[in-house]
Design a protein around this motif. Sequence first.
Motif, PDB file in Angstrom:
ATOM      1  N   ARG A 283       0.867  -1.298   0.034  1.00  0.00           N
ATOM      2  CA  ARG A 283       0.059   0.139  -0.050  1.00  0.00           C
ATOM      3  C   ARG A 283       0.736   1.321   0.005  1.00  0.00           C
ATOM      4  O   ARG A 283       1.887   1.344   0.978  1.00  0.00           O
ATOM      5  CB  ARG A 283      -0.788  -0.299   1.155  1.00  0.00           C
ATOM      6  N   VAL A 284       0.857   2.130  -0.490  1.00  0.00           N
ATOM      7  CA  VAL A 284       1.565   3.326  -1.149  1.00  0.00           C
ATOM      8  C   VAL A 284       0.951   4.554  -1.288  1.00  0.00           C
ATOM      9  O   VAL A 284       0.015   4.403  -1.527  1.00  0.00           O
ATOM     10  CB  VAL A 284       2.841   2.839  -2.341  1.00  0.00           C
ATOM     11  N   ARG A 285       1.818   5.456  -1.070  1.00  0.00           N
ATOM     12  CA  ARG A 285       1.091   6.842  -1.680  1.00  0.00           C
ATOM     13  C   ARG A 285       1.737   7.991  -1.983  1.00  0.00           C
ATOM     14  O   ARG A 285       2.952   7.529  -2.550  1.00  0.00           O
ATOM     15  CB  ARG A 285       0.625   7.276   0.101  1.00  0.00           C
ATOM     16  N   ILE A 286       0.691   8.494  -2.523  1.00  0.00           N
ATOM     17  CA  ILE A 286       1.675   9.700  -3.444  1.00  0.00           C
ATOM     18  C   ILE A 286       1.662  11.092  -2.850  1.00  0.00           C
ATOM     19  O   ILE A 286       1.128  11.585  -1.862  1.00  0.00           O
ATOM     20  CB  ILE A 286       0.970  10.055  -4.581  1.00  0.00           C
ATOM     21  N   PRO A 287       2.856  11.655  -2.483  1.00  0.00           N
ATOM     22  CA  PRO A 287       3.472  12.402  -1.905  1.00  0.00           C
ATOM     23  C   PRO A 287       2.535  13.863  -2.375  1.00  0.00           C
ATOM     24  O   PRO A 287       2.324  14.100  -3.834  1.00  0.00           O
ATOM     25  CB  PRO A 287       4.687  12.783  -1.858  1.00  0.00           C
ATOM     26  N   MET A 288       2.040  14.743  -1.345  1.00  0.00           N
ATOM     27  CA  MET A 288       1.322  16.035  -2.094  1.00  0.00           C
ATOM     28  C   MET A 288       1.678  16.929  -1.065  1.00  0.00           C
ATOM     29  O   MET A 288       0.268  17.151  -0.152  1.00  0.00           O
ATOM     30  CB  MET A 288      -0.596  15.524  -2.326  1.00  0.00           C
ATOM     31  N   PRO A 289       2.863  17.622  -1.432  1.00  0.00           N
ATOM     32  CA  PRO A 289       2.381  18.945  -0.941  1.00  0.00           C
ATOM     33  C   PRO A 289       2.263  19.794  -0.739  1.00  0.00           C
ATOM     34  O   PRO A 289       2.197  20.516  -0.019  1.00  0.00           O
ATOM     35  CB  PRO A 289       4.526  19.393  -1.312  1.00  0.00           C
ATOM     36  N   GLY A 290       1.662  19.740  -1.693  1.00  0.00           N
ATOM     37  CA  GLY A 290       0.869  21.093  -1.500  1.00  0.00           C
ATOM     38  C   GLY A 290      -0.410  21.188  -0.638  1.00  0.00           C
ATOM     39  O   GLY A 290      -1.465  22.027  -0.466  1.00  0.00           O
ATOM     40  N   GLY A 291      -0.860  19.617   0.380  1.00  0.00           N
ATOM     41  CA  GLY A 291      -1.743  19.961   0.883  1.00  0.00           C
ATOM     42  C   GLY A 291      -2.554  19.232   0.426  1.00  0.00           C
ATOM     43  O   GLY A 291      -4.167  18.969   1.437  1.00  0.00           O
ATOM     44  N   ALA A 292      -3.248  18.823  -0.657  1.00  0.00           N
ATOM     45  CA  ALA A 292      -4.049  17.800  -1.300  1.00  0.00           C
ATOM     46  C   ALA A 292      -4.840  17.584  -0.185  1.00  0.00           C
ATOM     47  O   ALA A 292      -4.079  16.402  -0.521  1.00  0.00           O
ATOM     48  CB  ALA A 292      -4.394  18.001  -2.529  1.00  0.00           C
ATOM     49  N   GLU A 293      -6.096  16.486  -0.379  1.00  0.00           N
ATOM     50  CA  GLU A 293      -6.352  15.585   0.775  1.00  0.00           C
ATOM     51  C   GLU A 293      -6.439  14.489   0.213  1.00  0.00           C
ATOM     52  O   GLU A 293      -5.957  13.554   0.686  1.00  0.00           O
ATOM     53  CB  GLU A 293      -7.747  15.692   1.502  1.00  0.00           C
ATOM     54  N   SER A 294      -7.213  14.222  -1.720  1.00  0.00           N
ATOM     55  CA  SER A 294      -6.483  13.238  -2.422  1.00  0.00           C
ATOM     56  C   SER A 294      -6.786  13.144  -3.940  1.00  0.00           C
ATOM     57  O   SER A 294      -7.410  14.826  -3.651  1.00  0.00           O
ATOM     58  CB  SER A 294      -8.094  12.451  -2.228  1.00  0.00           C
ATOM     59  N   LEU A 295      -6.636  13.000  -4.932  1.00  0.00           N
ATOM     60  CA  LEU A 295      -6.801  12.708  -6.281  1.00  0.00           C
ATOM     61  C   LEU A 295      -7.996  11.689  -6.449  1.00  0.00           C
ATOM     62  O   LEU A 295      -8.178  11.469  -6.051  1.00  0.00           O
ATOM     63  CB  LEU A 295      -5.592  12.821  -6.834  1.00  0.00           C
ATOM     64  N   ASN A 296      -8.286  12.468  -7.845  1.00  0.00           N
ATOM     65  CA  ASN A 296      -9.250  11.251  -8.639  1.00  0.00           C
ATOM     66  C   ASN A 296      -9.131  10.476  -9.212  1.00  0.00           C
ATOM     67  O   ASN A 296      -7.306  10.640  -9.438  1.00  0.00           O
ATOM     68  CB  ASN A 296     -10.169  12.759  -9.461  1.00  0.00           C
ATOM     69  N   ALA A 297      -9.528   9.641  -9.101  1.00  0.00           N
ATOM     70  CA  ALA A 297      -8.818   8.110  -9.717  1.00  0.00           C
ATOM     71  C   ALA A 297      -7.851   8.630 -11.232  1.00  0.00           C
ATOM     72  O   ALA A 297      -7.165   8.017 -10.917  1.00  0.00           O
ATOM     73  CB  ALA A 297      -9.801   7.126  -9.916  1.00  0.00           C
ATOM     74  N   GLY A 298      -8.634   9.415 -12.136  1.00  0.00           N
ATOM     75  CA  GLY A 298      -7.457   9.305 -13.427  1.00  0.00           C
ATOM     76  C   GLY A 298      -6.361  10.063 -12.583  1.00  0.00           C
ATOM     77  O   GLY A 298      -5.660   9.845 -13.562  1.00  0.00           O
ATOM     78  N   VAL A 299      -5.933  11.207 -12.143  1.00  0.00           N
ATOM     79  CA  VAL A 299      -4.841  11.918 -11.875  1.00  0.00           C
ATOM     80  C   VAL A 299      -4.115  11.007 -11.121  1.00  0.00           C
ATOM     81  O   VAL A 299      -2.867  10.519 -11.086  1.00  0.00           O
ATOM     82  CB  VAL A 299      -5.109  13.105 -10.872  1.00  0.00           C
ATOM     83  N   ALA A 300      -4.238  10.062 -10.460  1.00  0.00           N
ATOM     84  CA  ALA A 300      -3.716   9.234  -9.124  1.00  0.00           C
ATOM     85  C   ALA A 300      -3.215   8.046 -10.285  1.00  0.00           C
ATOM     86  O   ALA A 300      -1.747   8.074  -9.809  1.00  0.00           O
ATOM     87  CB  ALA A 300      -4.186   8.699  -8.022  1.00  0.00           C
ATOM     88  N   ALA A 301      -4.077   7.598 -10.958  1.00  0.00           N
ATOM     89  CA  ALA A 301      -3.459   6.268 -12.362  1.00  0.00           C
ATOM     90  C   ALA A 301      -2.151   6.905 -12.793  1.00  0.00           C
ATOM     91  O   ALA A 301      -1.209   6.275 -13.195  1.00  0.00           O
ATOM     92  CB  ALA A 301      -4.628   6.202 -12.395  1.00  0.00           C
ATOM     93  N   GLY A 302      -2.406   8.311 -13.355  1.00  0.00           N
ATOM     94  CA  GLY A 302      -1.636   8.702 -14.522  1.00  0.00           C
ATOM     95  C   GLY A 302      -0.606   8.769 -13.682  1.00  0.00           C
ATOM     96  O   GLY A 302       0.753   8.644 -14.349  1.00  0.00           O
ATOM     97  N   ILE A 303      -0.337   9.836 -12.305  1.00  0.00           N
ATOM     98  CA  ILE A 303       1.221  10.010 -12.227  1.00  0.00           C
ATOM     99  C   ILE A 303       1.587   8.312 -11.506  1.00  0.00           C
ATOM    100  O   ILE A 303       2.348   8.477 -12.181  1.00  0.00           O
ATOM    101  CB  ILE A 303       0.794  10.275 -10.469  1.00  0.00           C
ATOM    102  N   VAL A 304       1.482   7.113 -10.766  1.00  0.00           N
ATOM    103  CA  VAL A 304       1.922   6.485 -10.900  1.00  0.00           C
ATOM    104  C   VAL A 304       2.410   5.607 -12.334  1.00  0.00           C
ATOM    105  O   VAL A 304       3.395   4.332 -12.313  1.00  0.00           O
ATOM    106  CB  VAL A 304       1.097   4.877 -10.034  1.00  0.00           C
ATOM    107  N   LEU A 305       1.446   5.069 -13.058  1.00  0.00           N
ATOM    108  CA  LEU A 305       1.766   4.866 -14.854  1.00  0.00           C
ATOM    109  C   LEU A 305       3.072   5.461 -15.236  1.00  0.00           C
ATOM    110  O   LEU A 305       3.399   4.989 -15.836  1.00  0.00           O
ATOM    111  CB  LEU A 305       0.497   4.966 -15.603  1.00  0.00           C
ATOM    112  N   TYR A 306       3.134   6.805 -15.212  1.00  0.00           N
ATOM    113  CA  TYR A 306       4.406   7.701 -16.012  1.00  0.00           C
ATOM    114  C   TYR A 306       5.310   7.153 -14.416  1.00  0.00           C
ATOM    115  O   TYR A 306       6.640   7.021 -15.369  1.00  0.00           O
ATOM    116  CB  TYR A 306       4.184   8.890 -14.903  1.00  0.00           C
TER     117      TYR A 306
END
Length: 313
Positions: A283-306
């Motif tokens: 179980r991994v997390r995406i670091p978000m220094p800007g303070g957002a609580e969450s990302l929608n599925a499309g954005v989150a998947a795009g970051i990890v796929l990249y």
Amino acid sequence: MAANNRRMSGKKGAQVGSGGQRRRGLEGKGPTPPAEMRKGHKKNRVANAKAKQAVRRPTVRGRGGKGTSELVVGRNPVLEALREGVPASTLYVQQFIDNDERVREALQVAAERGGINLMEAPRPELDRMTNGLNHQGLVLQVPPYEYAHPEDLASAAYDDGVDPLIVALDGVTDPRNLGAVVRSVSAFGGHGVVVPERRAAGMTAGAWKTSAGAAARTPVARATNLTRALEAYKKAGITVVGLAADGESEVGELPALDGPVVIVVGSEGKGLSRLVGETCDHRVRIPMPGGAESLNAGVAAGIVLYEAARRRS
């Protein structure tokens, strides 16, 4: 006498103050409509007969599930779906419709694409088909999406001699998010998307449009039970990685992205379900220094796929 003959001749000359009616009569009325739409043409009579038979058959407006078809209604939605290449089987056009620019373009695009039946139907039939929705005289029938099996995605990757890179969605109910994930998977060389059969978005016209054509290249598989599908992937030697806000490590620290991997993305509000989260190897997390609580599925998947594509290259 000559004047009387002229009055009795019955010939009509140009009327003074006609308002340019004769001039407007010479103006073009746009491209000639297809034969199916021209009254009196043989193809028009055949299309009308087919339309009467088709609209009497019950049509299910579903979410792209197996054995269901979807109706896109309204001039703008139908035209956008045709422009984006959404698969379609039939374009229904209301009889005696006001032939504006959107209607003409929809007919033209449907004819140019080929394989789409053009059928004219009376308004009461279209009202019945759409359950009274404001169809504005245009209804596009989208055939059921043919889902792959989850095992097919991994098999296709191994057949190409590469490690599988798959995204599974857990509880994502917005078709636009599904379309965005399909687009990202295609962009970063992934091998497909897995969605649950229940309580999840399917490949609707909205998902097709958001994918921007990627849905024609990237398969989507439907799993009867997502947890069992993930367990089957694990038995086949594929690492299952879940994205979670409380993940033990960050995405960039995970070496598993180099090999065969399934990335599991949960819904924006609830994240991963309990059983799916427990099934994941990591179980991994995406670091978000800007303070957002969450990302929608499309954005989150795009970051990890990249990140996965960067390592594999």
